[in-house]
Each structure stands twice: as structure tokens, then as C-alpha cells.
Write a protein that holds these residues in place. Structure first.
Motif, PDB file in Angstrom:
ATOM      1  N   HIS A  53       0.816  -1.206   0.000  1.00  0.00           N
ATOM      2  CA  HIS A  53       0.000   0.000   0.000  1.00  0.00           C
ATOM      3  C   HIS A  53       0.850   1.257   0.000  1.00  0.00           C
ATOM      4  N   ARG A  55       0.298   5.916  -0.873  1.00  0.00           N
ATOM      5  CA  ARG A  55      -0.615   7.039  -1.117  1.00  0.00           C
ATOM      6  C   ARG A  55      -0.232   7.738  -2.417  1.00  0.00           C
ATOM      7  N   ASP A 107     -11.426   9.056 -10.656  1.00  0.00           N
ATOM      8  CA  ASP A 107     -11.522   8.224  -9.459  1.00  0.00           C
ATOM      9  C   ASP A 107     -10.398   8.497  -8.469  1.00  0.00           C
ATOM     10  N   LEU A 108      -9.431   9.341  -8.831  1.00  0.00           N
ATOM     11  CA  LEU A 108      -8.198   9.500  -8.059  1.00  0.00           C
ATOM     12  C   LEU A 108      -8.109  10.863  -7.380  1.00  0.00           C
ATOM     13  N   MET A 112      -4.806   9.769  -1.702  1.00  0.00           N
ATOM     14  CA  MET A 112      -5.668   8.583  -1.638  1.00  0.00           C
ATOM     15  C   MET A 112      -4.812   7.332  -1.471  1.00  0.00           C
ATOM     16  N   GLU A 113      -5.289   6.375  -0.661  1.00  0.00           N
ATOM     17  CA  GLU A 113      -4.571   5.116  -0.494  1.00  0.00           C
ATOM     18  C   GLU A 113      -4.849   4.199  -1.676  1.00  0.00           C
ATOM     19  N   VAL A 114      -3.783   3.580  -2.179  1.00  0.00           N
ATOM     20  CA  VAL A 114      -3.884   2.609  -3.267  1.00  0.00           C
ATOM     21  C   VAL A 114      -3.068   1.379  -2.904  1.00  0.00           C
ATOM     22  N   TRP A 134      -1.916   0.046  -9.982  1.00  0.00           N
ATOM     23  CA  TRP A 134      -2.328   0.658  -8.716  1.00  0.00           C
ATOM     24  C   TRP A 134      -3.843   0.734  -8.709  1.00  0.00           C
ATOM     25  N   ARG A 135      -4.440   0.290  -7.613  1.00  0.00           N
ATOM     26  CA  ARG A 135      -5.894   0.297  -7.476  1.00  0.00           C
ATOM     27  C   ARG A 135      -6.268   0.946  -6.138  1.00  0.00           C
ATOM     28  N   PRO A 136      -7.205   1.902  -6.155  1.00  0.00           N
ATOM     29  CA  PRO A 136      -7.642   2.478  -4.884  1.00  0.00           C
ATOM     30  C   PRO A 136      -8.107   1.354  -3.943  1.00  0.00           C
ATOM     31  N   THR A 137      -7.757   1.444  -2.671  1.00  0.00           N
ATOM     32  CA  THR A 137      -8.180   0.407  -1.733  1.00  0.00           C
ATOM     33  C   THR A 137      -9.681   0.430  -1.596  1.00  0.00           C
TER      34      THR A 137
END
Length: 141
Positions: A53, A55, A107-108, A112-114, A134-137
Motif C-alpha cells: 500500500h 498514497r 476516481d483519483l 488517496m490510499e492505493v 495501482w488500485r484504490p483500496t
């Protein structure tokens, strides 16, 4: 797949880097010859799994098709994608990568945590070239 840059899949998926035993610097992509820190005494380099993870540090929307050696399917129209720079939690280094399919700049947000997830860069009848995304959590795969 670029050998040695990542390992595992699903929940076990991790980017792989190296850490210098003398100064503690962490590198991605991995370094196998010598510590890149110019003020270091050049200790041994050890392979380490990196944080899953991080940011978002910055991001952008790509609107042009990258030149070769980037591989695209000539039978499909090229699709823009989001490119994300992520600061990893523990290592405090920034790693660049594409957003997971379906994730757009809308979406970003910075901060933001990814999470790093496995992805497919390209595939044909003989080979699948894997990478990381990378995908947002909290977003389902």
C-alpha cells in the motif's frame, strides 16, 4: 514480466526491491550492482518485498499512445489510461505505474490510499506480459 520486479499474485502480490545493508536505502526497480546512494559506503544489497500500500503522490491521464517498445494490439483501438506516482508507506519511495483497468483520473485524488495489484500489460496467443497496477483500496478487482 520483468524478472525480479514483482512476485506472487492476488493477496500475496508484491513489488520487489533491494535494500542496502550500509545505509538502508531501498530501490525500485531493484539494484543488483551497487548502492545508488552517492554518500553510501556501498553495503550489500538484499532483496526485499515492498509495501503493498501507498498514497497517491501525483497522477495524470495519458492521451497519446506511447512509442515502441510499448506493445499494443494493432487490432484494437488504443485506450488512454491513468498513470499514478505512489509513495510507498514504509519505504518512503515513489513508484510509478498504471492504474488498474477501469480506474480513471476522475476516481483519483492526491493522498488517496492505493494498493499494488497484478495486471496484464499485453497478451497474444503465446505470451501474457504481466505487470503491476495501482488500485484504490476498497475497489473490487
Amino acid at each position: 514480466m520483468v524478472a525480479g520486479w514483482f512476485a506472487g499474485d492476488g493477496d500475496d502480490f508484491r513489488l520487489v526491491g533491494t535494500r542496502c545493508s550500509a545505509c538502508g536505502s531501498v530501490f525500485f526497480p531493484r539494484e543488483d550492482l551497487a548502492c545508488r546512494n552517492p554518500s553510501c559506503g556501498h553495503g550489500d544489497l538484499t532483496e526485499v518485498p515492498l509495501s503493498k500500500h501507498g498514497r497517491i503522490w501525483s497522477y495524470t491521464d495519458t492521451r497519446y499512445q506511447p512509442p515502441s517498445p510499448y506493445v499494443t494490439n494493432p487490432e484494437l483501438p488504443w485506450q488512454p489510461y491513468a498513470l499514478i506516482a505512489v509513495e510507498l508507506e514504509a519505504e518512503r519511495i515513489v513508484v510509478l505505474g498504471q492504474a488498474a483497468p477501469g480506474v480513471t483520473v476522475a476516481d483519483l485524488a492526491v493522498g488517496m490510499e492505493v494498493e499494488a495489484v497484478p495486471g496484464v500489460l499485453h497478451e497474444d496467443a503465446e505470451t501474457t506480459w504481466t505487470t503491476w497496477n495501482w488500485r484504490p483500496t476498497g475497489v473490487a478487482a
